[in-house]
Design an enzyme around this catalytic site. Sequence first.
Site, PDB file in Angstrom:
ATOM      1  CG  HIS A  54      -0.367   0.694   2.557  1.00 54.13           C
ATOM      2  ND1 HIS A  54      -0.028  -0.429   3.519  1.00 54.13           N
ATOM      3  CD2 HIS A  54       0.306   1.603   3.164  1.00 54.13           C
ATOM      4  CE1 HIS A  54       0.467   0.113   4.611  1.00 54.13           C
ATOM      5  NE2 HIS A  54       0.204   1.315   4.021  1.00 54.13           N
ATOM      6  CG  ASP A  84      -0.575  -3.614   3.295  1.00 54.87           C
ATOM      7  OD1 ASP A  84       0.631  -3.685   1.872  1.00 54.87           O
ATOM      8  OD2 ASP A  84      -0.155  -3.391   4.302  1.00 54.87           O
ATOM      9  N   GLY A 158       3.260   6.067   8.335  1.00 58.10           N
ATOM     10  CA  GLY A 158       4.186   6.434   7.720  1.00 58.10           C
ATOM     11  C   GLY A 158       5.215   5.405   8.152  1.00 58.10           C
ATOM     12  CG  ASN A 159       5.656   3.879  12.271  1.00 59.16           C
ATOM     13  OD1 ASN A 159       5.336   4.608  12.748  1.00 59.16           O
ATOM     14  ND2 ASN A 159       7.422   3.335  12.465  1.00 59.16           N
ATOM     15  CB  SER A 160       3.256   1.451   5.501  1.00 59.38           C
ATOM     16  OG  SER A 160       1.973   1.964   6.622  1.00 59.38           O
ATOM     17  CG  LEU A 212      -7.990 -22.188   2.080  1.00 58.30           C
ATOM     18  CD1 LEU A 212      -7.508 -22.548   3.462  1.00 58.30           C
ATOM     19  CD2 LEU A 212      -8.428 -22.729   2.114  1.00 58.30           C
ATOM     20  N   GLY A 213     -10.076 -17.979   3.268  1.00 57.91           N
ATOM     21  CA  GLY A 213     -11.172 -17.270   3.535  1.00 57.91           C
ATOM     22  C   GLY A 213     -11.210 -17.173   4.692  1.00 57.91           C
TER      23      GLY A 213
END
Length: 308
Positions: A54, A84, A158-160, A212-213
């Site tokens: 992201h 992600d 911003g840590n992402s 699988l969900g």
Amino acid sequence: MDAFSNIVVDAVNQIKNAVVKIDIFKRQHEKMIPVGSGSGFVFSSDGLIFTNSHVVHGADKIVITLLDGSESEAFLVGEDPDTDLAVIKTYANGFSVAKIGDSEALSIGQLVIAIGNPYGYQHTVTTGVVSALGRTLRTNSGRLVDNVIQSDAALNPGNSGGPMVTATGEVVGVNTAVIREAQGLSFAVGINTAKDIAGHLIKEGKVSKAYLGIMLQEITINPRIVNFYNLKTTKGLLVVSLEKNSPARRSQLQEGDIIIGFENTSIQTSHDLFKLLNKDRIEKWSKLEVLRNTQKLDIGIYPTAQAA
């Protein structure tokens, strides 16, 4: 300094030159406009960098800044929105390479340290402990990310993409999310999962895997049940919830079941299941071994490809 401070300082000194600030630009009217920033860390000597999908998704230009302030352009190798995670590459010099640890060796209560660039404040350090392991996290896009480490190390925008490290300076997670309404809840994708994903991204630029969900949580199985069934494992994956219109919802799986096996292979952690759900399992009838109350059951399930 006190002993705790020395531990944190030593760990930060080992990782700090591998951590980068990432600035994202998009083209508008033939100009590059800054649209966001995040964090990342170098994990190979040839300049490969982990960050979040992201953070870099849709970027027309990616610029990284090293600890010494030097800037250079980086290039997207590949991304996987389902976990992600993304890998980018820099041709810059002056960085060090992060030491990669083992997220499966983590224990609840263990000290962890997060480093990143919240709100543009470069190389900010926060500390906390591992609060839970093997979580399934729903991202802001609605996707489920498996094998997530929960901690109380403070994270902010911003840590992402920055590293979560141990007291010995080894990276055990890629920081990915916080729950804005909550206090002391932050999440990182386990580095073991990230390494698997990186292999696919480097070779193919994307990841194909079975879906699988299920929202899961790693738990310890009652010792009496372990002994009664002579199980090979003392841990399993608690089914917290089933996604609508998912393979899990269409199966006989129920919330509260504990998954202990998949296709005759024992399961102890979310990463164990993640490794088995490769693209070869897509649209192939598969068997889950579960505990339900005091019963041991085999449940059929039909994994599908993860929706885009």
